[in-house]
Design an enzyme around this catalytic site. Structure first.
Site, PDB file in Angstrom:
ATOM      1  N   LEU A 218     -15.401  -2.211   0.323  1.00 11.66           N
ATOM      2  CA  LEU A 218     -14.534  -3.391   0.170  1.00 11.66           C
ATOM      3  C   LEU A 218     -14.314  -3.639  -1.311  1.00 11.66           C
ATOM      4  O   LEU A 218     -15.275  -3.689  -2.074  1.00 11.66           O
ATOM      5  CB  LEU A 218     -15.194  -4.639   0.768  1.00 11.66           C
ATOM      6  CG  LEU A 218     -15.282  -4.802   2.283  1.00 11.66           C
ATOM      7  CD1 LEU A 218     -16.043  -6.082   2.600  1.00 11.66           C
ATOM      8  CD2 LEU A 218     -13.900  -4.846   2.898  1.00 11.66           C
ATOM      9  N   HIS A 219     -13.066  -3.786  -1.708  1.00  9.89           N
ATOM     10  CA  HIS A 219     -12.833  -4.075  -3.126  1.00  9.89           C
ATOM     11  C   HIS A 219     -11.580  -4.917  -3.385  1.00  9.89           C
ATOM     12  O   HIS A 219     -11.415  -5.442  -4.483  1.00  9.89           O
ATOM     13  CB  HIS A 219     -12.707  -2.772  -3.919  1.00  9.89           C
ATOM     14  CG  HIS A 219     -11.412  -2.056  -3.690  1.00  9.89           C
ATOM     15  ND1 HIS A 219     -11.167  -1.301  -2.567  1.00  9.89           N
ATOM     16  CD2 HIS A 219     -10.279  -1.999  -4.444  1.00  9.89           C
ATOM     17  CE1 HIS A 219      -9.938  -0.799  -2.640  1.00  9.89           C
ATOM     18  NE2 HIS A 219      -9.388  -1.212  -3.757  1.00  9.89           N
ATOM     19  N   ARG A 220     -10.697  -5.064  -2.407  1.00 10.92           N
ATOM     20  CA  ARG A 220      -9.426  -5.749  -2.668  1.00 10.92           C
ATOM     21  C   ARG A 220      -9.658  -7.251  -2.881  1.00 10.92           C
ATOM     22  O   ARG A 220     -10.436  -7.877  -2.152  1.00 10.92           O
ATOM     23  CB  ARG A 220      -8.436  -5.510  -1.543  1.00 10.92           C
ATOM     24  CG  ARG A 220      -8.008  -4.066  -1.464  1.00 10.92           C
ATOM     25  CD  ARG A 220      -6.848  -3.820  -0.522  1.00 10.92           C
ATOM     26  NE  ARG A 220      -6.520  -2.401  -0.545  1.00 10.92           N
ATOM     27  CZ  ARG A 220      -5.721  -1.815  -1.436  1.00 10.92           C
ATOM     28  NH1 ARG A 220      -5.141  -2.552  -2.372  1.00 10.92           N
ATOM     29  NH2 ARG A 220      -5.493  -0.523  -1.399  1.00 10.92           N
ATOM     30  N   PRO A 221      -8.977  -7.826  -3.870  1.00  9.24           N
ATOM     31  CA  PRO A 221      -9.146  -9.259  -4.138  1.00  9.24           C
ATOM     32  C   PRO A 221      -8.964 -10.136  -2.901  1.00  9.24           C
ATOM     33  O   PRO A 221      -9.680 -11.129  -2.730  1.00  9.24           O
ATOM     34  CB  PRO A 221      -8.071  -9.539  -5.198  1.00  9.24           C
ATOM     35  CG  PRO A 221      -7.900  -8.236  -5.906  1.00  9.24           C
ATOM     36  CD  PRO A 221      -8.080  -7.184  -4.846  1.00  9.24           C
ATOM     37  N   ASP A 296     -11.118  -1.203   3.033  1.00 12.12           N
ATOM     38  CA  ASP A 296      -9.788  -1.696   2.663  1.00 12.12           C
ATOM     39  C   ASP A 296      -9.120  -0.737   1.672  1.00 12.12           C
ATOM     40  O   ASP A 296      -8.148  -1.078   1.016  1.00 12.12           O
ATOM     41  CB  ASP A 296      -9.848  -3.119   2.088  1.00 12.12           C
ATOM     42  CG  ASP A 296     -10.779  -3.261   0.885  1.00 12.12           C
ATOM     43  OD1 ASP A 296     -11.231  -2.235   0.334  1.00 12.12           O
ATOM     44  OD2 ASP A 296     -11.072  -4.408   0.492  1.00 12.12           O
TER      45      ASP A 296
END
Length: 381
Positions: A218-221, A296
């Site tokens: 998971l990394h998306r803002p 994501d």
């Protein structure tokens, strides 16, 4: 015909961040292996801010050391894009490439494209035409603008060509070549790092995964920058982890927000095994043997489809619809119930296996090199 007759200079190949490296490695090998070879220069903008991880990825992918490193580093989108443009222009002037080849959709892709087109240097875009139709994603803006001004566009799936034509781009500028990301996957699969070694390096007992595992990124803002959203996602991941241990490769942004929002109690260290960001060969080993992947990431949607591993994408849209239509990908967004139900289907043995899409066969870069040679020979653009 010699390569000198093809153009005024080499193909300047641009990378900036992790997703670019996997795409560029097979392209550089294909340019060198083409007969006659196409001379190339590798330029790294330095957009990827983790120098150690960048070095590891270059080694894993057998990428040559960059001929030029702009060392831009991390910043806001505006500052980073501007700094890449500022530093790229002198390199373009010095090396006088016959064309600039960019891949993907990171800030460096657009920044170098804008500089090149304004100086009348032809631009080649690999992985063109992918669309999420979500203009809130910075990558979508980078994709759309790069495609509008690029001279030669290579697509990974036929629907990408349809997207470009709808946007007024002449089909004669487009070539369906296949997916270079899958070239990297297939050429490196045999070198994938054993999962037990990856876990030991991360301080975990490999015995915890004897009955199988899932992989999480998971990394998306939109997923990690809001406390309630991140908390809900960690909560449902914890539910899944009670049935299937999850290996969670933590992006620095995600780790920082878990700490900032005080969400660490949602992670059971015996069922959700936290690792730092992993190298390419480590992630390949983890994914290839996984029961499922929850992510994501755009690239992981493609890689899981090629590997035949069910993937749950924690986003509301995807620029890679072929992974849903033909592959192993299921879009679940941030809907806790949808994630719960889709994971249960996989654990019950009913996960999508799909099929490998057309031209995801490990030879996309060779097709690009052959077409690029003919295009340059014909006097591009």
């Amino acid at each position: 015909m010699t390569t000198r007759e093809l153009s005024a200079g080499p193909v300047m190949c641009v990378v900036g961040a992790r997703p670019n490296f996997m795409k560029m490695a097979p392209i550089l090998r294909a340019l060198a292996a083409h007969r006659p070879p196409l001379p190339a220069l590798l330029l790294h903008t330095g957009q990827h801010y983790d120098a150690a991880m960048s070095d590891q990825l270059f080694a894993d992918l057998r990428l040559p050391r960059p001929d030029i490193n702009l060392e831009v580093g991390s910043a806001s989108h505006a500052v980073q894009t501007a700094e890449v443009m500022k530093r790229f222009e002198p390199a373009l002037d010095e090396h006088k490439p016959g064309c600039v080849l960019v891949v993907g959709d990171v800030n460096s892709t657009l920044a170098c494209t804008l500089v090149a087109v304004k100086k009348n240097v032809p631009v080649v875009h690999v992985e063109a035409g992918l669309r999420s139709y979500d203009r809130k994603m910075p990558e979508e803006i980078n994709r759309v603008l790069t495609d509008q001004v690029a001279d030669r566009l290579y697509t990974t799936e036929r629907s990408a060509t349809d997207n470009l034509v709808r946007e007024g781009i002449a089909e004669s500028r487009v070539c369906f070549a296949g997916n270079v990301m899958i070239d990297s996957l297939l050429s490196n699969r045999a070198q994938a790092r054993p999962v037990a070694d990856t876990l030991r390096d991360g301080g975990h007992d490999p015995a915890l995964l004897q009955q199988g595992w899932g992989v999480v990124t998971l990394h998306r803002p939109s997923n990690v920058d809001d406390a309630q959203t991140l908390g809900r996602l960690l909560g449902v991941l914890g539910e899944v982890a009670r049935r299937l241990p999850l290996v969670f490769a933590l992006h620095p942004r995600t780790r920082a927000n878990i700490e900032r929002f005080g969400l660490g109690a949602l992670i059971d260290p015996q069922r959700m095994l936290l690792l730092p960001p992993q190298g390419y060969l480590e992630m390949l080993g983890l994914m290839a043997g996984a029961t499922m992947v929850l992510t994501d990431s755009g690239g992981l949607q493609e890689e899981t489809t090629a590997l035949g591993v069910p993937c749950l994408t924690l986003r509301d849209n995807t620029e890679r619809p072929i992974t849903v239509e033909q592959g192993t990908n299921t879009m679940v967004g941030r809907d806790v119930q949808a994630i719960r139900e889709a994971a249960a289907e996989i654990l019950a043995g009913r996960g999508k296996r799909g099929r490998v899409p057309e031209l995801w066969d490990g030879h996309a870069a060779e097709r690009i090199a052959a077409d690029l040679y003919q295009w340059l020979r014909a006097g591009a653009p």
